[in-house]
Scaffold this active site. Sequence first.
Site, PDB file in Angstrom:
ATOM      1  N   ASP A 144      10.673 -17.790   7.550  1.00  0.00           N
ATOM      2  CA  ASP A 144      10.965 -16.577   8.231  1.00  0.00           C
ATOM      3  C   ASP A 144       9.816 -15.263   7.970  1.00  0.00           C
ATOM      4  OD1 ASP A 144      11.806 -16.092   5.714  1.00  0.00           O
ATOM      5  OD2 ASP A 144      13.660 -14.882   6.217  1.00  0.00           O
ATOM      6  N   ASP A 149      16.365  -7.306  -1.219  1.00  0.00           N
ATOM      7  CA  ASP A 149      15.440  -6.444  -0.260  1.00  0.00           C
ATOM      8  C   ASP A 149      15.808  -5.013   0.100  1.00  0.00           C
ATOM      9  OD1 ASP A 149      14.177  -8.971  -0.423  1.00  0.00           O
ATOM     10  OD2 ASP A 149      14.891  -9.599   1.491  1.00  0.00           O
TER      11      ASP A 149
END
Length: 486
Positions: free
Chosen positions: A233, A123
């Site tokens: 999440d 990420d």
Amino acid sequence: MSEKSKMFLSGVVEGFYGRPWTMNQRMELFRREQKWGLNTYLYAPKDDYKHRMYWRDLYSLEEADQLMALICAAKEHGVEFIYAISPGLDITFSNPKEVAALKRKLSQVSEFGCRSFALLFDDIETEMCGADKEAFSSFADAQVSVTNEVFQHLEEPQIFLFCPTDYCAAFCTPSVQLSKYLNTVGEKLHPGVNILWTGPKVVSNDISVASVEEVSAVLKRPPVIWDNIHANDYDPQRLFLGPFKNRPAELIPKLRGVLTNPNCEFEPNFVAVHTLATWCKSSPGQKDVSMDGEDQSSDYDPHEALQLALTEWLLEFGRADSPDDSRSRGARSKREASDEEPMQTDGHVPGPKDNPLYTAEPLTLEDLTLLSELFYLPYEHGPTAVAMLNQLHWLRSNSAAATTGAVTSECEEVNEWRQRAEKFDDMCAAVVQMFNRLSNVPNRRILYDLYNYICDIKSGVSLARAFVKTLGTFTHSLDIKLNKSL
């Protein structure tokens, strides 16, 4: 090779975005892992500043004490503690001072007693800065160079993990086999470093043997699966209480390990971790369940694994104490009975005209099964949720036909509609009953992790129930008018 370096890594990665788990919750996780036969915990909470955003900063004395206690607790429970760091947001790979800061940070954690580590480059932006472009031929080269140097600085730990930026097949351009990034990682990363992989997607519905064999050939080693099947999440309105599923048991000998990155809320992960443990115990090489889980020839049946987990979880709901109460539990046990404050209802007997005492109904296994089926898996609703959705769709789609039947005195359509409406109402009532029982469980820690979700589902079901009753009232009124006219 040592036993540790050959060990199949099975357990949990705390790698989600959002509030990290507490120290006591992690301690309880280690206890559960030991009980269920899992052996690994990967420390990688994205919102721990010193894990990711401020990765260069050393831990304070207080933070060091906490990490040492955590590492020690993991060791006491036979769980391998892997400390992960994520420097990829802003590291300059070609700057020796940056690499020295990374080494210094990991050396500090090593002094806490940690022996296993991970470097994560997930990420992050893939565009290199000018200095790195001059020093390295590619982004993969930069990551591999620093990882190999850190691995050797730590004297080649027996367990060292690397998370690539292209950590699933969907990120690979143009494909897994032809990905320049993955091929560079496979060719140049030290063979003693294991690589994390999430499967076909970030959140993979299924992970096949063929897909693992494909990526293993490119990486030149079997991957460790970072499994996001229970992660929530990315959508805080969802919770996943279904079983570990759609990963054939034949994967086990073809992997270095499987770590589940589950729901942000700690307590609901009982099912995710428990069913993973059941899967890990299944015999490798056996035929796996079909996608619907109905193949009984497999050693692992997700439906059976779910029922095992829910049966054990039910006992936890009945415990007034929870992991965070461990310190107060000892204090209470030492009190004399006379020191305890009396319950509010002690000695109170309602009069003949008084309200009776409220008695909470105990939570049942059926309630937990219903809860799981309403909050199942990312790509799949549980059977009860599917039945409710289908019933609601049918009632809405056929309300006009039922109304026409009432007007024309064709009662067969009306009767079927009413029977289905009654069945739907019963299903809604079961959800409300489940909510009421959950709201009164002794273990409030579990309830508080679930509460927002069960409130939402109760509200949604109540609205649907009222909507169907409105349709039924309209049909019934037309029927009455027809009977009067006749």
